[in-house]
Motif scaffolding. Structure first.
Motif, PDB file in Angstrom:
ATOM      1  N   ASN A 108      44.097  13.845  78.785  1.00 49.95           N
ATOM      2  CA  ASN A 108      44.559  13.107  77.604  1.00 49.95           C
ATOM      3  C   ASN A 108      46.046  13.342  77.368  1.00 49.95           C
ATOM      4  N   LEU A 127      42.734   7.871  82.879  1.00 47.95           N
ATOM      5  CA  LEU A 127      41.541   7.968  82.032  1.00 47.95           C
ATOM      6  C   LEU A 127      40.403   7.058  82.503  1.00 47.95           C
ATOM      7  N   SER A 141      40.760   9.891  73.932  1.00 41.97           N
ATOM      8  CA  SER A 141      40.982   9.152  75.180  1.00 41.97           C
ATOM      9  C   SER A 141      41.029   7.648  74.909  1.00 41.97           C
TER      10      SER A 141
END
Length: 202
Positions: A108, A127, A141
């Protein structure tokens, strides 16, 4: 000596001015009061808050063997705060080379650094965890991915992200809704914006 160390570290965690942080870090290093990963993490975190990522990188690199996942996560965050997204990616590779676990917090942080530097495509790539069984995107996220879509003009991606959040039963944050509304505004889709506000009251 223990009292001195405690006092200096206490000052460091409260310090906000760059020059004060630099002086305290230099003093701790000079007096050999940086003994383990926990100490180094405190220093890297303080440097990162002041966007002093080059000093944070240098601190972790010497000696390079004295690292752990928490310290490396702090380093990625420090680089991200300084919008040094390329260095954040290098840290991710460093973590993997050391055989350490690449956690969601660290991913993240690196992805957020990419978004801050307008490298939105790389943020989405980092991600994209569909092929990983050990990690699942959380609300943070999703917020980062939505921000990446917003900066990259990827309006169509918002629907798949919304479905992913619903499937995972993730509660949106205020940041989630603000970013989604920005995307709806860019797409002139006011009906979806109203629907989201009605479905997800904060």
């Amino acid at each position: 000596m223990a009292n001195l160390k405690q006092s200096l570290y206490s000052q460091l965690t409260r310090a906000k001015e760059r020059h004060v942080v630099q002086q305290l870090v230099a003093t701790l290093s000079r007096k050999d009061l940086v003994c383990d990963c926990r100490d180094r993490t405190v220093l890297v975190t303080a440097l990162g808050k002041c966007s002093l990522w080059p000093q944070a990188l240098q601190l972790v690199a010497h000696p390079p063997h004295l690292v752990d996942v928490i310290l490396m996560g702090a380093l990625v965050t420090a680089c991200g705060r300084g919008r040094a997204w390329a260095q954040s990616l290098e840290c991710l590779q460093w973590i993997q080379d050391l055989g350490l676990e690449l956690g969601l917090f660290t991913l993240n942080a690196a992805a957020n650094a990419c978004v801050s530097a307008h490298a939105w495509a790389m943020a989405l790539h980092l991600l994209d965890l569909d092929n990983r069984d050990d990690l699942r995107p959380n609300t943070v996220s999703c917020n980062i991915m939505l921000s990446a879509c917003d900066k990259g003009g990827q309006l169509q991606v918002r629907h798949s992200l919304l479905r992913s959040m619903e499937d995972a039963q993730q509660a949106p944050s205020l940041i989630t809704l603000n970013t989604l509304i920005d995307l709806c505004e860019a797409a002139a889709d006011w009906a979806l914006a109203l629907k989201l506000l009605d479905a997800w009251p904060i």
